[in-house]
Design an enzyme around this catalytic site. Structure first.
Site, PDB file in Angstrom:
ATOM      1  N   GLU A   1      -3.708   1.822  -5.545  1.00 33.13           N
ATOM      2  CA  GLU A   1      -2.922   0.830  -5.053  1.00 33.13           C
ATOM      3  C   GLU A   1      -2.732   0.465  -3.378  1.00 33.13           C
ATOM      4  O   GLU A   1      -2.898  -0.460  -2.947  1.00 33.13           O
ATOM      5  CB  GLU A   1      -1.681   1.147  -5.622  1.00 33.13           C
ATOM      6  CG  GLU A   1      -1.537   0.978  -6.998  1.00 33.13           C
ATOM      7  CD  GLU A   1      -0.380   1.535  -7.720  1.00 33.13           C
ATOM      8  OE1 GLU A   1      -0.193   1.587  -9.018  1.00 33.13           O
ATOM      9  OE2 GLU A   1       0.541   2.047  -6.935  1.00 33.13           O
TER      10      GLU A   1
ATOM     11  N   GLY B   1      -1.168   2.484 -15.163  1.00 33.13           N
ATOM     12  CA  GLY B   1      -0.082   1.548 -15.613  1.00 33.13           C
ATOM     13  C   GLY B   1      -0.458   0.533 -16.610  1.00 33.13           C
ATOM     14  O   GLY B   1       0.454  -0.598 -16.816  1.00 33.13           O
TER      15      GLY B   1
ATOM     16  N   SER C   1      -1.876   6.375 -17.006  1.00 33.80           N
ATOM     17  CA  SER C   1      -1.089   6.213 -18.161  1.00 33.80           C
ATOM     18  C   SER C   1      -0.860   7.850 -19.123  1.00 33.80           C
ATOM     19  O   SER C   1      -0.943   7.728 -20.108  1.00 33.80           O
ATOM     20  CB  SER C   1      -1.279   5.105 -19.126  1.00 33.80           C
ATOM     21  OG  SER C   1      -1.754   3.968 -18.300  1.00 33.80           O
TER      22      SER C   1
ATOM     23  N   GLU D   1      -8.081   9.395 -11.005  1.00 32.53           N
ATOM     24  CA  GLU D   1      -7.367   8.316 -11.721  1.00 32.53           C
ATOM     25  C   GLU D   1      -8.130   6.957 -12.022  1.00 32.53           C
ATOM     26  O   GLU D   1      -8.323   6.017 -11.009  1.00 32.53           O
ATOM     27  CB  GLU D   1      -6.168   7.748 -10.698  1.00 32.53           C
ATOM     28  CG  GLU D   1      -5.057   8.891 -10.628  1.00 32.53           C
ATOM     29  CD  GLU D   1      -3.726   8.421 -10.132  1.00 32.53           C
ATOM     30  OE1 GLU D   1      -2.717   8.538 -10.936  1.00 32.53           O
ATOM     31  OE2 GLU D   1      -3.960   7.756  -9.067  1.00 32.53           O
TER      32      GLU D   1
ATOM     33  N   ASN E   1       4.485  10.457  -9.257  1.00 32.48           N
ATOM     34  CA  ASN E   1       4.440   9.636  -8.245  1.00 32.48           C
ATOM     35  C   ASN E   1       5.551   8.339  -8.670  1.00 32.48           C
ATOM     36  O   ASN E   1       5.297   7.596  -9.662  1.00 32.48           O
ATOM     37  CB  ASN E   1       3.042   9.024  -8.470  1.00 32.48           C
ATOM     38  CG  ASN E   1       2.906   7.768  -7.219  1.00 32.48           C
ATOM     39  OD1 ASN E   1       3.919   7.620  -6.412  1.00 32.48           O
ATOM     40  ND2 ASN E   1       1.819   6.998  -7.265  1.00 32.48           N
TER      41      ASN E   1
ATOM     42  N   LYS F   1       6.094   5.894  -7.160  1.00 33.48           N
ATOM     43  CA  LYS F   1       5.729   4.490  -6.571  1.00 33.48           C
ATOM     44  C   LYS F   1       6.766   3.885  -5.769  1.00 33.48           C
ATOM     45  O   LYS F   1       7.797   4.400  -5.266  1.00 33.48           O
ATOM     46  CB  LYS F   1       5.092   3.748  -7.694  1.00 33.48           C
ATOM     47  CG  LYS F   1       3.891   4.463  -8.054  1.00 33.48           C
ATOM     48  CD  LYS F   1       3.026   3.644  -9.081  1.00 33.48           C
ATOM     49  CE  LYS F   1       1.856   4.257  -9.699  1.00 33.48           C
ATOM     50  NZ  LYS F   1       0.932   3.770 -10.524  1.00 33.48           N
TER      51      LYS F   1
ATOM     52  N   HIS G   1      -4.354   6.495  -3.155  1.00 36.10           N
ATOM     53  CA  HIS G   1      -4.295   6.236  -4.214  1.00 36.10           C
ATOM     54  C   HIS G   1      -4.912   4.523  -4.456  1.00 36.10           C
ATOM     55  O   HIS G   1      -4.740   3.996  -3.401  1.00 36.10           O
ATOM     56  CB  HIS G   1      -2.687   5.934  -4.313  1.00 36.10           C
ATOM     57  CG  HIS G   1      -2.428   5.557  -5.723  1.00 36.10           C
ATOM     58  ND1 HIS G   1      -2.402   4.474  -6.178  1.00 36.10           N
ATOM     59  CD2 HIS G   1      -1.708   6.369  -6.774  1.00 36.10           C
ATOM     60  CE1 HIS G   1      -2.089   4.641  -7.727  1.00 36.10           C
ATOM     61  NE2 HIS G   1      -1.666   5.685  -7.974  1.00 36.10           N
TER      62      HIS G   1
END
Length: 266
Positions: free
Chosen positions: A106, A180, A220, A174, A18, A20, A104
């Site tokens: 985010e 991240g 991560s 996730e 991904n 992003k 996701h």
């Protein structure tokens, strides 16, 4: 046959990259030519999927090797029509895109996508013929309050009626607190949580579907920890963020491809 541990058969591992909101023309050219197109893996065993920004999907689709699939990072809640700034599921399939990431964290946190919204997007994507990487996961506060399974259940429940064919869905666990941040769920934490997801599948769909559905880990993931993670029997691959923009992605993909599944006899 006990369905908790099962043999990983053909195309039973998925590794997604991904990107992003990263990448520019020159960087993408380097990433595709020097990293992605030099990946070493068995395509009969592993699906490798990369998700560039929407702006760069066409570039990636033209340039990436045939054994790597290109995904969209998002899909519209609606179909075609007066929806400025959106891309409908049927437009993605018309353009030859086979995969989309939905749910996701985010998107959930920054753009207010509720569980019900994610469920509708999953339905739209599947009805248009796309394969879906469905992202679920808990925050650190939810993990520390021992409500991880409750959160995942709500996220999965919201998508249950949207899916008619689970072979078209890969579930990406996730943990939000690991995305991240450099923090990674321990292999034992990931294994335990993946086992719960598979249990939910067995109880809400069927044991057969629960055993066959790919459940991948994200948060991560890098070239240092991917080996310990993929050795967990419930982890069927990875959704990789930052490391998918680096040479480390080659090691992650090859490690997944070299992994041998285990079988537990009845």
């Amino acid at each position: 046959l006990k369905l908790i541990d099962y043999v990983l058969e053909q195309e039973d591992i998925s590794v997604g990259g991904n990107w992003k909101c990263n990448g520019a023309l020159e960087f993408n050219k380097f990433l595709i030519e020097d990293v992605i197109n030099k990946l070493e893996f068995d395509p009969a065993k592993v699906d490798v999927i990369v998700a560039p920004t929407t702006l760069h999907i066409a570039m990636a689709k033209v340039m990436v090797a045939d054994n790597v699939k290109v995904a969209s990072q998002n899909v519209s809640l609606y179909g075609t029509g007066a929806y400025t700034g959106e891309i409908a599921a049927e437009q993605l399939t018309d353009f030859g895109i086979e995969w989309v990431i939905v749910g996701h964290s985010e998107r959930r946190a920054l753009y207010g996508e509720a569980n019900e919204t994610v469920g509708t997007k999953v339905s739209n994507a599947l009805e248009a013929g796309l394969n879906v990487i469905l992202c679920i996961g808990e925050t650190l506060e939810q993990r520390e309050s021992n409500s991880t399974n409750d959160v995942l259940k709500e996220q999965l429940d919201a998508c249950k009626e949207s899916v008619k064919d689970w072979s078209k869905v890969v579930i990406a666990y996730e943990p939000v607190w690991a995305i991240g941040t450099g923090k990674v769920a321990t292999p034992e934490q990931a294994q335990e949580t993946h086992a719960y997801i598979r249990q939910w599948m067995a109880e809400n769909v069927s044991e057969e579907v629960g055993a066959a559905t790919r459940i991948i880990y994200g948060g991560s993931v890098n070239d240092k920890n991917c080996g310990d993670l993929i050795n967990q029997s419930e982890i069927d691959g990875f959704l990789v963020g930052g490391a998918s923009l680096k040479l480390a992605f080659q090691k992650i993909v090859s490690t997944a491809s070299e992994h041998q599944g285990t079988q537990e006899s009845a």
